[in-house]
Design a protein around this motif. Structure first.
Motif, PDB file in Angstrom:
ATOM      1  N   ALA A 199     -73.766  92.023  26.319  1.00 11.22           N
ATOM      2  CA  ALA A 199     -72.271  92.484  25.988  1.00 11.22           C
ATOM      3  C   ALA A 199     -72.173  93.634  25.139  1.00 11.22           C
ATOM      4  N   GLY A 200     -73.172  93.836  24.568  1.00 14.23           N
ATOM      5  CA  GLY A 200     -73.255  95.219  23.751  1.00 14.23           C
ATOM      6  C   GLY A 200     -73.378  94.949  22.104  1.00 14.23           C
ATOM      7  N   LEU A 201     -73.584  93.608  21.885  1.00 18.57           N
ATOM      8  CA  LEU A 201     -73.595  93.497  20.576  1.00 18.57           C
ATOM      9  C   LEU A 201     -75.016  93.477  19.763  1.00 18.57           C
ATOM     10  N   VAL A 202     -75.058  93.918  18.333  1.00 19.58           N
ATOM     11  CA  VAL A 202     -76.455  94.031  17.850  1.00 19.58           C
ATOM     12  C   VAL A 202     -76.499  93.009  17.053  1.00 19.58           C
ATOM     13  N   GLU A 203     -77.748  93.033  16.435  1.00 17.38           N
ATOM     14  CA  GLU A 203     -78.411  91.952  15.299  1.00 17.38           C
ATOM     15  C   GLU A 203     -77.947  90.611  15.745  1.00 17.38           C
ATOM     16  N   VAL A 204     -78.112  90.399  16.959  1.00 19.20           N
ATOM     17  CA  VAL A 204     -77.768  88.910  17.617  1.00 19.20           C
ATOM     18  C   VAL A 204     -79.009  87.952  17.140  1.00 19.20           C
ATOM     19  N   GLU A 205     -78.582  86.834  16.682  1.00 14.99           N
ATOM     20  CA  GLU A 205     -79.291  85.691  16.509  1.00 14.99           C
ATOM     21  C   GLU A 205     -78.856  84.541  16.786  1.00 14.99           C
ATOM     22  N   ALA A 206     -79.646  83.501  16.607  1.00 17.62           N
ATOM     23  CA  ALA A 206     -79.082  81.897  16.955  1.00 17.62           C
ATOM     24  C   ALA A 206     -79.960  81.023  16.385  1.00 17.62           C
ATOM     25  N   ASP A 207     -79.477  79.886  16.370  1.00 14.31           N
ATOM     26  CA  ASP A 207     -80.175  78.713  16.026  1.00 14.31           C
ATOM     27  C   ASP A 207     -79.571  77.322  16.503  1.00 14.31           C
ATOM     28  N   ALA A 208     -79.862  76.241  16.423  1.00 11.25           N
ATOM     29  CA  ALA A 208     -79.450  75.074  16.913  1.00 11.25           C
ATOM     30  C   ALA A 208     -79.184  73.972  15.943  1.00 11.25           C
ATOM     31  N   TYR A 209     -78.353  73.134  15.948  1.00 13.57           N
ATOM     32  CA  TYR A 209     -78.209  71.867  14.999  1.00 13.57           C
ATOM     33  C   TYR A 209     -77.789  70.708  16.163  1.00 13.57           C
ATOM     34  N   PHE A 210     -78.701  69.686  15.711  1.00 15.59           N
ATOM     35  CA  PHE A 210     -78.879  68.279  16.673  1.00 15.59           C
ATOM     36  C   PHE A 210     -78.809  67.179  15.859  1.00 15.59           C
ATOM     37  N   PRO A 211     -77.388  66.574  15.638  1.00 20.61           N
ATOM     38  CA  PRO A 211     -77.475  65.322  15.019  1.00 20.61           C
ATOM     39  C   PRO A 211     -78.081  64.193  16.009  1.00 20.61           C
ATOM     40  N   VAL A 212     -78.945  63.494  15.463  1.00 21.84           N
ATOM     41  CA  VAL A 212     -79.587  62.485  16.066  1.00 21.84           C
ATOM     42  C   VAL A 212     -78.874  60.936  16.135  1.00 21.84           C
ATOM     43  N   THR A 213     -78.206  60.844  14.921  1.00 18.64           N
ATOM     44  CA  THR A 213     -77.454  59.613  14.571  1.00 18.64           C
ATOM     45  C   THR A 213     -76.691  59.645  13.330  1.00 18.64           C
ATOM     46  N   SER A 214     -75.395  59.169  13.486  1.00 16.60           N
ATOM     47  CA  SER A 214     -74.627  59.119  12.443  1.00 16.60           C
ATOM     48  C   SER A 214     -73.383  58.246  12.483  1.00 16.60           C
ATOM     49  N   PRO A 215     -72.689  57.803  11.635  1.00 16.37           N
ATOM     50  CA  PRO A 215     -71.353  57.316  11.892  1.00 16.37           C
ATOM     51  C   PRO A 215     -70.602  57.930  12.609  1.00 16.37           C
ATOM     52  N   ALA A 216     -70.492  59.291  12.451  1.00 15.53           N
ATOM     53  CA  ALA A 216     -69.509  60.158  13.251  1.00 15.53           C
ATOM     54  C   ALA A 216     -69.916  60.428  14.754  1.00 15.53           C
ATOM     55  N   CYS A 217     -71.139  60.322  14.820  1.00 20.30           N
ATOM     56  CA  CYS A 217     -71.644  60.426  16.155  1.00 20.30           C
ATOM     57  C   CYS A 217     -71.155  59.092  16.958  1.00 20.30           C
ATOM     58  N   ALA A 218     -71.405  57.864  16.285  1.00 25.33           N
ATOM     59  CA  ALA A 218     -70.526  56.637  17.054  1.00 25.33           C
ATOM     60  C   ALA A 218     -69.249  56.783  17.362  1.00 25.33           C
ATOM     61  N   VAL A 219     -68.528  57.361  16.306  1.00 26.57           N
ATOM     62  CA  VAL A 219     -66.697  57.387  16.520  1.00 26.57           C
ATOM     63  C   VAL A 219     -66.485  58.481  17.675  1.00 26.57           C
ATOM     64  N   LEU A 220     -67.332  59.494  17.719  1.00 26.02           N
ATOM     65  CA  LEU A 220     -67.233  60.640  18.834  1.00 26.02           C
ATOM     66  C   LEU A 220     -67.650  59.815  20.094  1.00 26.02           C
ATOM     67  N   GLU A 221     -68.589  59.063  20.298  1.00 32.52           N
ATOM     68  CA  GLU A 221     -68.942  58.780  21.520  1.00 32.52           C
ATOM     69  C   GLU A 221     -67.869  57.769  22.137  1.00 32.52           C
ATOM     70  N   ALA A 222     -67.580  56.573  21.164  1.00 34.01           N
ATOM     71  CA  ALA A 222     -66.409  55.788  21.457  1.00 34.01           C
ATOM     72  C   ALA A 222     -65.124  56.489  21.779  1.00 34.01           C
ATOM     73  N   ALA A 223     -64.529  57.283  21.276  1.00 32.40           N
ATOM     74  CA  ALA A 223     -63.409  58.169  21.468  1.00 32.40           C
ATOM     75  C   ALA A 223     -63.488  58.880  22.920  1.00 32.40           C
ATOM     76  N   SER A 224     -64.606  59.535  23.002  1.00 33.03           N
ATOM     77  CA  SER A 224     -65.000  60.391  24.267  1.00 33.03           C
ATOM     78  C   SER A 224     -64.946  59.205  25.687  1.00 33.03           C
ATOM     79  N   VAL A 225     -65.777  58.311  25.435  1.00 33.16           N
ATOM     80  CA  VAL A 225     -65.712  57.013  26.382  1.00 33.16           C
ATOM     81  C   VAL A 225     -64.511  56.759  26.856  1.00 33.16           C
ATOM     82  N   ARG A 226     -63.566  56.341  25.895  1.00 33.18           N
ATOM     83  CA  ARG A 226     -62.305  55.950  26.060  1.00 33.18           C
ATOM     84  C   ARG A 226     -61.377  56.856  26.734  1.00 33.18           C
ATOM     85  N   GLN A 227     -61.742  57.946  26.366  1.00 32.27           N
ATOM     86  CA  GLN A 227     -60.572  59.189  26.933  1.00 32.27           C
ATOM     87  C   GLN A 227     -61.133  59.135  28.363  1.00 32.27           C
TER      88      GLN A 227
END
Length: 276
Positions: A199-227
Protein backbone atom coordinates in the motif's frame (compact mmCIF):
# COMPACT_ATOMS: atom_id res chain seq x y z
CA UNK A 1 -10.97 -3.65 19.24
CA UNK A 2 -14.50 -3.70 17.88
CA UNK A 3 -15.61 -4.66 14.44
CA UNK A 4 -16.10 -1.69 12.18
CA UNK A 5 -17.63 -2.90 8.96
CA UNK A 6 -20.40 -5.12 7.68
CA UNK A 7 -19.38 -8.29 5.89
CA UNK A 8 -20.82 -9.28 2.53
CA UNK A 9 -22.63 -12.19 4.17
CA UNK A 10 -26.33 -12.03 4.99
CA UNK A 11 -25.72 -13.39 8.49
CA UNK A 12 -23.86 -10.24 9.55
CA UNK A 13 -21.11 -9.92 12.12
CA UNK A 14 -20.86 -12.97 14.37
CA UNK A 15 -19.98 -11.12 17.62
CA UNK A 16 -22.64 -8.43 17.55
CA UNK A 17 -21.86 -5.45 19.82
CA UNK A 18 -25.57 -5.22 20.71
CA UNK A 19 -25.53 -8.53 22.55
CA UNK A 20 -25.18 -8.46 26.33
CA UNK A 21 -21.92 -10.45 26.28
CA UNK A 22 -20.19 -7.73 24.23
CA UNK A 23 -19.28 -5.66 27.28
CA UNK A 24 -17.70 -8.68 28.97
CA UNK A 25 -15.74 -9.44 25.80
CA UNK A 26 -14.47 -5.86 25.51
CA UNK A 27 -13.27 -5.92 29.13
CA UNK A 28 -11.48 -9.22 28.60
CA UNK A 29 -9.90 -8.04 25.34
CA UNK A 30 -8.69 -4.90 27.11
CA UNK A 31 -7.16 -6.95 29.91
CA UNK A 32 -5.43 -9.21 27.41
CA UNK A 33 -4.24 -6.79 24.74
CA UNK A 34 -4.24 -3.17 25.93
CA UNK A 35 -0.74 -3.34 27.40
CA UNK A 36 0.61 -4.73 24.12
CA UNK A 37 -1.27 -2.10 22.09
CA UNK A 38 0.01 0.74 24.28
CA UNK A 39 3.56 -0.60 23.94
CA UNK A 40 3.16 -0.49 20.17
CA UNK A 41 1.90 3.10 20.34
CA UNK A 42 5.12 4.00 22.15
CA UNK A 43 7.17 2.16 19.52
CA UNK A 44 5.36 3.80 16.62
CA UNK A 45 5.49 7.18 18.35
CA UNK A 46 2.83 9.50 19.71
CA UNK A 47 3.06 13.06 20.98
CA UNK A 48 1.07 16.00 22.32
CA UNK A 49 -1.17 17.67 19.78
CA UNK A 50 -1.45 14.64 17.51
CA UNK A 51 -4.64 13.78 15.67
CA UNK A 52 -5.53 10.09 16.13
CA UNK A 53 -8.23 7.87 14.65
CA UNK A 54 -9.22 4.71 16.54
CA UNK A 55 -11.04 2.55 14.00
CA UNK A 56 -13.60 0.03 15.25
CA UNK A 57 -12.99 1.13 18.81
CA UNK A 58 -15.59 -1.13 20.40
CA UNK A 59 -14.80 -0.25 24.02
CA UNK A 60 -13.47 2.94 25.61
CA UNK A 61 -9.99 2.08 26.93
CA UNK A 62 -7.82 2.68 23.87
CA UNK A 63 -9.43 6.03 22.90
CA UNK A 64 -9.10 7.20 26.51
CA UNK A 65 -5.39 6.33 26.57
CA UNK A 66 -4.81 8.16 23.30
CA UNK A 67 -6.68 11.24 24.53
CA UNK A 68 -4.49 11.41 27.63
CA UNK A 69 -1.32 11.21 25.54
CA UNK A 70 -2.24 13.79 22.87
CA UNK A 71 -3.61 16.24 25.44
CA UNK A 72 -6.16 19.02 24.98
CA UNK A 73 -4.37 20.29 21.87
CA UNK A 74 -4.81 16.97 20.08
CA UNK A 75 -7.74 15.12 18.61
CA UNK A 76 -8.94 11.55 19.16
CA UNK A 77 -11.70 10.22 16.92
CA UNK A 78 -13.21 6.86 17.90
CA UNK A 79 -15.42 5.19 15.29
CA UNK A 80 -17.45 2.00 15.01
CA UNK A 81 -20.69 0.94 13.38
CA UNK A 82 -22.06 0.51 16.93
CA UNK A 83 -20.76 3.22 19.26
CA UNK A 84 -22.83 2.31 22.32
CA UNK A 85 -19.92 0.76 24.22
CA UNK A 86 -17.48 3.59 23.45
CA UNK A 87 -19.77 6.17 25.03
CA UNK A 88 -19.99 4.40 28.38
CA UNK A 89 -16.66 5.83 29.51
CA UNK A 90 -17.28 9.48 28.69
CA UNK A 91 -13.55 9.98 28.19
CA UNK A 92 -12.66 13.64 27.95
CA UNK A 93 -11.22 14.63 24.60
CA UNK A 94 -12.68 11.69 22.63
CA UNK A 95 -14.95 12.40 19.66
CA UNK A 96 -17.26 9.48 18.85
CA UNK A 97 -18.64 8.87 15.37
CA UNK A 98 -20.69 6.07 13.85
CA UNK A 99 -18.71 5.06 10.76
CA UNK A 100 -18.10 2.05 8.52
CA UNK A 101 -14.46 2.04 7.47
CA UNK A 102 -15.04 -0.04 4.33
CA UNK A 103 -18.16 1.73 3.05
CA UNK A 104 -17.98 5.32 4.29
CA UNK A 105 -15.58 8.03 3.16
CA UNK A 106 -12.69 8.64 5.57
CA UNK A 107 -13.48 11.15 8.33
CA UNK A 108 -12.65 14.77 7.68
CA UNK A 109 -9.06 15.83 8.26
CA UNK A 110 -5.73 14.00 8.20
CA UNK A 111 -4.33 11.97 11.08
CA UNK A 112 -0.89 11.54 12.62
CA UNK A 113 -1.78 8.07 13.93
CA UNK A 114 -4.47 5.58 12.89
CA UNK A 115 -5.05 2.32 14.76
CA UNK A 116 -7.38 -0.64 14.28
CA UNK A 117 -7.45 -3.76 16.47
CA UNK A 118 -9.44 -6.88 15.58
CA UNK A 119 -11.24 -5.05 12.78
CA UNK A 120 -9.99 -5.94 9.32
CA UNK A 121 -9.99 -9.70 9.91
CA UNK A 122 -13.81 -9.46 10.00
CA UNK A 123 -14.31 -6.99 7.14
CA UNK A 124 -15.30 -8.40 3.77
CA UNK A 125 -13.72 -5.57 1.75
CA UNK A 126 -10.48 -5.37 3.71
CA UNK A 127 -8.58 -3.77 0.85
CA UNK A 128 -11.02 -0.86 0.68
CA UNK A 129 -10.87 -0.38 4.44
CA UNK A 130 -7.07 -0.37 4.44
CA UNK A 131 -6.94 2.11 1.55
CA UNK A 132 -9.40 4.36 3.38
CA UNK A 133 -7.21 4.46 6.46
CA UNK A 134 -4.04 5.15 4.49
CA UNK A 135 -5.73 7.99 2.60
CA UNK A 136 -6.60 9.54 5.96
CA UNK A 137 -2.96 9.61 7.10
CA UNK A 138 -1.08 12.84 6.82
CA UNK A 139 2.27 12.56 4.98
CA UNK A 140 4.61 11.09 7.58
CA UNK A 141 1.69 9.70 9.60
CA UNK A 142 1.74 6.25 11.19
CA UNK A 143 -0.62 3.30 10.77
CA UNK A 144 -0.83 0.47 13.33
CA UNK A 145 -3.00 -2.55 12.47
CA UNK A 146 -3.46 -5.38 14.97
CA UNK A 147 -5.33 -8.48 13.89
CA UNK A 148 -5.66 -12.07 14.99
CA UNK A 149 -4.42 -15.00 12.95
CA UNK A 150 -6.52 -17.96 14.18
CA UNK A 151 -5.16 -20.25 11.47
CA UNK A 152 -1.58 -19.77 12.70
CA UNK A 153 -2.29 -21.51 16.03
CA UNK A 154 -5.77 -23.04 15.66
CA UNK A 155 -6.01 -24.68 19.11
CA UNK A 156 -7.39 -22.76 22.05
CA UNK A 157 -5.76 -25.40 24.29
CA UNK A 158 -2.37 -26.16 22.67
CA UNK A 159 -1.69 -28.78 25.36
CA UNK A 160 -4.63 -31.03 24.49
CA UNK A 161 -3.88 -33.80 26.97
CA UNK A 162 -7.44 -34.80 27.89
CA UNK A 163 -11.10 -34.83 26.80
CA UNK A 164 -11.87 -31.36 28.18
CA UNK A 165 -9.05 -29.83 26.17
CA UNK A 166 -10.08 -31.78 23.07
CA UNK A 167 -13.66 -30.54 23.44
CA UNK A 168 -12.41 -26.96 23.81
CA UNK A 169 -10.42 -27.26 20.59
CA UNK A 170 -13.41 -28.78 18.76
CA UNK A 171 -15.56 -25.90 20.01
CA UNK A 172 -12.94 -23.50 18.68
CA UNK A 173 -13.03 -25.19 15.27
CA UNK A 174 -16.79 -24.65 15.19
CA UNK A 175 -16.34 -21.02 16.17
CA UNK A 176 -13.82 -20.51 13.37
CA UNK A 177 -16.19 -22.10 10.87
CA UNK A 178 -18.87 -19.58 11.84
CA UNK A 179 -16.38 -16.76 11.34
CA UNK A 180 -15.41 -18.05 7.90
CA UNK A 181 -19.06 -18.27 6.89
CA UNK A 182 -19.33 -14.56 7.60
CA UNK A 183 -16.32 -13.58 5.50
CA UNK A 184 -13.55 -13.52 8.12
CA UNK A 185 -10.02 -14.16 6.84
CA UNK A 186 -8.47 -16.40 9.50
CA UNK A 187 -4.98 -16.01 8.02
CA UNK A 188 -5.13 -12.23 7.74
CA UNK A 189 -2.73 -11.29 10.52
CA UNK A 190 0.33 -12.79 8.86
CA UNK A 191 -0.40 -10.87 5.63
CA UNK A 192 -0.24 -7.44 7.23
CA UNK A 193 3.46 -6.61 6.65
CA UNK A 194 3.16 -7.44 2.94
CA UNK A 195 -0.10 -5.51 2.59
CA UNK A 196 1.27 -2.40 4.31
CA UNK A 197 4.32 -2.38 2.04
CA UNK A 198 2.16 -2.95 -1.05
CA UNK A 199 0.00 0.00 0.00
CA UNK A 200 3.04 2.28 -0.08
CA UNK A 201 3.98 2.48 3.59
CA UNK A 202 7.65 2.48 4.60
CA UNK A 203 9.54 1.38 7.71
CA UNK A 204 7.13 -1.55 8.06
CA UNK A 205 7.62 -3.83 11.07
CA UNK A 206 5.51 -6.48 12.78
CA UNK A 207 5.46 -8.77 15.79
CA UNK A 208 3.01 -11.09 17.52
CA UNK A 209 1.60 -11.53 21.03
CA UNK A 210 0.12 -14.86 22.05
CA UNK A 211 -1.52 -15.31 25.48
CA UNK A 212 -1.37 -19.00 26.39
CA UNK A 213 -3.51 -18.87 29.53
CA UNK A 214 -4.90 -16.30 31.95
CA UNK A 215 -8.16 -15.56 33.80
CA UNK A 216 -9.00 -13.01 31.09
CA UNK A 217 -8.63 -15.71 28.42
CA UNK A 218 -11.20 -17.82 30.27
CA UNK A 219 -13.59 -14.87 30.59
CA UNK A 220 -13.24 -14.12 26.88
CA UNK A 221 -13.81 -17.74 25.91
CA UNK A 222 -16.94 -18.11 28.04
CA UNK A 223 -18.44 -14.84 26.77
CA UNK A 224 -17.67 -15.69 23.15
CA UNK A 225 -19.19 -19.17 23.38
CA UNK A 226 -22.32 -17.82 25.07
CA UNK A 227 -22.62 -15.21 22.35
CA UNK A 228 -22.59 -17.79 19.53
CA UNK A 229 -24.06 -20.85 21.25
CA UNK A 230 -27.33 -20.75 19.29
CA UNK A 231 -25.42 -20.61 16.01
CA UNK A 232 -23.12 -23.46 17.04
CA UNK A 233 -26.16 -25.63 17.76
CA UNK A 234 -28.07 -24.54 14.65
CA UNK A 235 -25.11 -25.41 12.40
CA UNK A 236 -24.63 -28.79 14.07
CA UNK A 237 -21.19 -27.78 15.32
CA UNK A 238 -21.94 -28.50 18.99
CA UNK A 239 -24.78 -29.73 21.17
CA UNK A 240 -26.25 -27.88 24.13
CA UNK A 241 -24.80 -30.55 26.41
CA UNK A 242 -21.31 -30.11 24.95
CA UNK A 243 -21.53 -26.34 25.32
CA UNK A 244 -22.57 -26.61 28.97
CA UNK A 245 -19.80 -29.13 29.62
CA UNK A 246 -17.23 -26.81 27.99
CA UNK A 247 -18.43 -23.74 29.90
CA UNK A 248 -18.23 -25.69 33.16
CA UNK A 249 -14.65 -26.75 32.38
CA UNK A 250 -13.68 -23.16 31.56
CA UNK A 251 -15.26 -21.91 34.81
CA UNK A 252 -13.45 -24.58 36.85
CA UNK A 253 -10.02 -23.17 36.03
CA UNK A 254 -8.77 -26.58 34.89
CA UNK A 255 -8.21 -25.49 31.29
CA UNK A 256 -5.21 -23.55 30.04
CA UNK A 257 -7.30 -21.47 27.64
CA UNK A 258 -5.44 -19.16 25.29
CA UNK A 259 -6.25 -16.95 22.32
CA UNK A 260 -5.24 -16.67 18.70
CA UNK A 261 -1.96 -14.84 18.06
CA UNK A 262 -2.41 -11.08 17.77
CA UNK A 263 -0.16 -9.79 14.99
CA UNK A 264 0.72 -6.09 15.13
CA UNK A 265 2.07 -4.41 12.00
CA UNK A 266 2.96 -0.77 11.59
CA UNK A 267 4.40 1.56 9.00
CA UNK A 268 4.72 5.20 8.00
CA UNK A 269 3.26 7.06 5.06
CA UNK A 270 6.13 8.72 3.16
CA UNK A 271 6.41 12.48 3.45
CA UNK A 272 5.93 12.77 -0.30
CA UNK A 273 3.87 10.15 -2.13
CA UNK A 274 1.00 9.68 -4.53
CA UNK A 275 -1.34 7.99 -2.07
CA UNK A 276 -3.74 10.86 -1.53
Amino acid sequence: MGRDSRTSQDQGYLLDNRQSEAGTRFEALSALFDASTFRHFETVGIDKGWHCWEVGAGGPTVPAWLAERVGPGGRVLATDIDVSWIGTAGAEGVEVLRHDVALDAPPEGLFDLIHARLVLVHVADRDAALRSMIRALRPGGRLLIEDADPALIPQICPDAYGPEQELANRMRRGFRRLLEQRGADLSYGRKLPRLLRAAGLVEVEADAYFPVTSPACAVLEAASVRQVRDKLVAEGLATEEEIERHLAAVASGRLDVGTSPMISAWGRRPAEDGLG
